[in-house]
Design a protein around this motif. Structure first.
Motif, PDB file in Angstrom:
ATOM      1  N   ILE A  65       0.961  -1.333   0.020  1.00 22.03           N
ATOM      2  CA  ILE A  65      -0.058  -0.029  -0.027  1.00 22.03           C
ATOM      3  C   ILE A  65       0.855   1.174  -0.068  1.00 22.03           C
ATOM      4  CG2 ILE A  65      -1.610   1.366   1.358  1.00 22.03           C
ATOM      5  CD1 ILE A  65      -2.868  -1.273   2.345  1.00 22.03           C
ATOM      6  N   ARG A  66       0.485   2.152  -0.843  1.00 21.89           N
ATOM      7  CA  ARG A  66       1.213   3.506  -0.846  1.00 21.89           C
ATOM      8  C   ARG A  66       0.400   4.300  -0.049  1.00 21.89           C
ATOM      9  NH1 ARG A  66       1.393   5.474  -6.049  1.00 21.89           N
ATOM     10  NH2 ARG A  66       3.006   6.611  -5.734  1.00 21.89           N
ATOM     11  N   ALA A  67       0.961   5.217   0.986  1.00 22.92           N
ATOM     12  CA  ALA A  67       0.114   6.233   1.610  1.00 22.92           C
ATOM     13  C   ALA A  67       0.668   7.445   1.126  1.00 22.92           C
ATOM     14  CB  ALA A  67       0.517   6.051   3.003  1.00 22.92           C
ATOM     15  N   THR A  68      -0.003   8.451   1.716  1.00 23.12           N
ATOM     16  CA  THR A  68       0.127   9.949   1.636  1.00 23.12           C
ATOM     17  C   THR A  68       0.693  10.506   2.965  1.00 23.12           C
ATOM     18  OG1 THR A  68      -1.480  10.255  -0.286  1.00 23.12           O
ATOM     19  CG2 THR A  68      -0.643  12.161   1.142  1.00 23.12           C
ATOM     20  N   GLU A  85      13.634   8.400   3.466  1.00 23.32           N
ATOM     21  CA  GLU A  85      13.198   6.868   3.492  1.00 23.32           C
ATOM     22  C   GLU A  85      11.618   6.713   2.854  1.00 23.32           C
ATOM     23  OE1 GLU A  85      12.724   3.301   6.891  1.00 23.32           O
ATOM     24  OE2 GLU A  85      13.445   5.364   7.596  1.00 23.32           O
ATOM     25  N   ILE A  86      10.603   7.650   3.442  1.00 25.02           N
ATOM     26  CA  ILE A  86       9.341   7.388   3.178  1.00 25.02           C
ATOM     27  C   ILE A  86       9.101   7.709   1.616  1.00 25.02           C
ATOM     28  CG2 ILE A  86       6.930   8.593   3.420  1.00 25.02           C
ATOM     29  CD1 ILE A  86       7.989   9.474   6.265  1.00 25.02           C
ATOM     30  N   HIS A  87       9.873   8.557   1.038  1.00 23.87           N
ATOM     31  CA  HIS A  87       9.661   8.800  -0.367  1.00 23.87           C
ATOM     32  C   HIS A  87      10.260   7.631  -1.104  1.00 23.87           C
ATOM     33  CE1 HIS A  87       9.825  11.171  -4.310  1.00 23.87           C
ATOM     34  NE2 HIS A  87      11.204  10.884  -4.399  1.00 23.87           N
ATOM     35  N   ASN A  88      11.519   7.279  -0.641  1.00 25.74           N
ATOM     36  CA  ASN A  88      11.955   6.055  -1.541  1.00 25.74           C
ATOM     37  C   ASN A  88      11.219   4.837  -1.283  1.00 25.74           C
ATOM     38  OD1 ASN A  88      14.331   7.836  -2.275  1.00 25.74           O
ATOM     39  ND2 ASN A  88      15.667   7.012  -0.467  1.00 25.74           N
ATOM     40  N   ALA A  89      10.651   4.778  -0.343  1.00 23.21           N
ATOM     41  CA  ALA A  89       9.785   3.635  -0.289  1.00 23.21           C
ATOM     42  C   ALA A  89       8.482   3.501  -1.114  1.00 23.21           C
ATOM     43  CB  ALA A  89       9.113   3.207   1.184  1.00 23.21           C
ATOM     44  N   HIS A  91       6.051   6.164  -1.086  1.00 21.44           N
ATOM     45  CA  HIS A  91       4.879   6.847  -0.758  1.00 21.44           C
ATOM     46  C   HIS A  91       5.025   8.412  -1.116  1.00 21.44           C
ATOM     47  CE1 HIS A  91       4.068   3.663   1.542  1.00 21.44           C
ATOM     48  NE2 HIS A  91       5.132   3.537   2.089  1.00 21.44           N
ATOM     49  N   GLU A  92       3.882   9.033  -1.101  1.00 15.09           N
ATOM     50  CA  GLU A  92       3.587  10.425  -1.454  1.00 15.09           C
ATOM     51  C   GLU A  92       3.987  11.290  -0.314  1.00 15.09           C
ATOM     52  OE1 GLU A  92       0.249  13.745  -2.909  1.00 15.09           O
ATOM     53  OE2 GLU A  92      -0.489  11.812  -2.481  1.00 15.09           O
ATOM     54  N   ILE A  93       4.667  12.416  -0.373  1.00 17.28           N
ATOM     55  CA  ILE A  93       5.014  13.374   0.334  1.00 17.28           C
ATOM     56  C   ILE A  93       4.369  14.783   0.216  1.00 17.28           C
ATOM     57  CG2 ILE A  93       6.905  14.894   1.456  1.00 17.28           C
ATOM     58  CD1 ILE A  93       7.239  11.777   2.046  1.00 17.28           C
ATOM     59  N   ALA A  94       3.266  14.827   0.957  1.00 11.77           N
ATOM     60  CA  ALA A  94       2.667  16.212   0.918  1.00 11.77           C
ATOM     61  C   ALA A  94       3.006  17.232   1.882  1.00 11.77           C
ATOM     62  CB  ALA A  94       1.226  15.975   0.687  1.00 11.77           C
ATOM     63  N   LEU A  95       2.503  18.335   1.795  1.00 16.92           N
ATOM     64  CA  LEU A  95       2.852  19.532   2.670  1.00 16.92           C
ATOM     65  C   LEU A  95       1.989  19.525   3.851  1.00 16.92           C
ATOM     66  CD1 LEU A  95       4.814  21.549   3.499  1.00 16.92           C
ATOM     67  CD2 LEU A  95       3.560  23.275   2.175  1.00 16.92           C
ATOM     68  N   HIS A  96       2.375  20.030   5.165  1.00 14.94           N
ATOM     69  CA  HIS A  96       1.460  20.103   6.340  1.00 14.94           C
ATOM     70  C   HIS A  96       1.991  21.419   7.035  1.00 14.94           C
ATOM     71  CE1 HIS A  96      -1.530  18.521   8.928  1.00 14.94           C
ATOM     72  NE2 HIS A  96      -0.633  18.036  10.035  1.00 14.94           N
ATOM     73  N   LYS A 129       8.580  19.044  -5.932  1.00 14.75           N
ATOM     74  CA  LYS A 129       7.391  19.856  -5.071  1.00 14.75           C
ATOM     75  C   LYS A 129       6.320  18.948  -4.556  1.00 14.75           C
ATOM     76  CE  LYS A 129       8.608  24.656  -7.161  1.00 14.75           C
ATOM     77  NZ  LYS A 129       8.015  25.666  -7.741  1.00 14.75           N
ATOM     78  N   PRO A 130       5.963  19.367  -3.778  1.00 11.78           N
ATOM     79  CA  PRO A 130       4.802  18.313  -3.006  1.00 11.78           C
ATOM     80  C   PRO A 130       3.391  18.801  -3.852  1.00 11.78           C
ATOM     81  CG  PRO A 130       5.013  20.249  -1.378  1.00 11.78           C
ATOM     82  CD  PRO A 130       6.388  20.245  -2.427  1.00 11.78           C
TER      83      PRO A 130
END
Length: 279
Positions: A65-68, A85-89, A91-96, A129-130
């Motif tokens: 499963i790919r999460a955000t 690590e999260i990105h390389n797995a 998953h999406e990286i979004a901004l908070h 960019k996210p």
């Protein structure tokens, strides 16, 4: 708001989005700035990064499963290896936000500055960019959605006003930005984040009963699926990543996979909606 029934990819009946907020110790500073002098309180946030995150990544990997992940800019600056690590797995990286600011208490200029700093912090770690944005805890001003759009975001996931993605209306006009709504009850932090001094939540004497929370999350999941909606659940490694609560996380994932539910990232959902329902 979207009033249409959405036909999801591959004849799936509903959609689901696993969203993970990597707030770390900075959520405790947002809730009470004086916590900067309380290492014990801040350690509840760092637990998520040092222990809970690894457990969650393993569970997601086992289920493919790919999460955000909604990441504050300051987390990307302080923990770049974790974000990478999260990105390389996959998953999406979004901004908070940048430092988990309350946008409802900021001027438009301050909001723009925080978003720009957050974008630069994320981009410096993952090289891009996210595409997505979610407000930190707190509120927004009438200008906020326009600022998010002008910063180039493809979607926002902050509003609790629908059960389906829809086209953001800004200043009375349709924009190119998609809103992926979320719900307060579909998150872990209000149920499980507990600090005795200063008390959080105010008046709360203990964390919520696990079985009752599990019943809420799964009942909502079944309802969303039955009606063909978009189930968006929010987790934070510091509040879901303990050994016992990981059972709850895994159970939600397994129930989503057991149904004809399209489990996708925020960007995938936004792209699908834009391509098929914004023409």
């Amino acid at each position: 708001m979207s009033k249409k029934k959405i036909l999801w990819p591959e004849e799936n009946k509903s959609a689901g989005m696993i969203s993970i907020e990597l707030d770390g110790e900075f959520i405790w500073l947002l809730l009470n700035p004086t916590n900067i002098n309380r290492p014990k309180t801040l350690s509840m946030g760092t637990y998520g990064l040092h222990r809970g995150l690894d457990r969650m990544l393993l569970s997601l990997k086992e289920r493919k499963i790919r999460a955000t992940f909604f990441v504050p800019g300051i987390i990307a600056e302080k923990y770049p290896d974790k974000v990478r690590e999260i990105h390389n797995a996959g998953h999406e990286i979004a901004l908070h936000g940048y430092m988990l600011e309350n946008f409802g208490l900021m001027t438009p200029g301050q909001q723009k500055e925080a978003i720009d700093k957050g974008i630069k912090a994320i981009e410096s770690v993952i090289g891009s960019k996210p595409a997505g944005f979610r407000l930190p805890e707190g509120n927004m001003t009438p200008e906020t959605l326009g600022i998010i759009r002008d910063a180039g975001f493809e979607y926002d996931s902050s509003m609790p006003d629908d059960d389906l993605p829809y086209t953001c209306q800004i200043d009375g006009e349709a924009s190119e930005m998609v809103e992926i709504p979320m719900r307060w009850e579909l998150q872990d932090f209000p149920y499980f984040a507990f600090n005795y001094f200063p008390p959080f939540p105010p008046g709360e004497c203990r964390i919520a009963n696990y079985d009752e929370v599990m019943d809420i999350w799964l009942t909502e999941l079944y309802g969303y699926h039955r009606q063909g909606l978009c189930y968006v659940i929010k987790f934070d490694p510091q509040s879901i990543g303990t050994p016992a609560r990981m059972y709850m996380f895994d159970k939600v994932l397994d129930e989503m996979l057991a149904k004809d539910m399209w489990v996708a990232t925020g960007r995938e959902i936004a792209d699908y909606y834009r391509e098929n329902y914004m023409k």
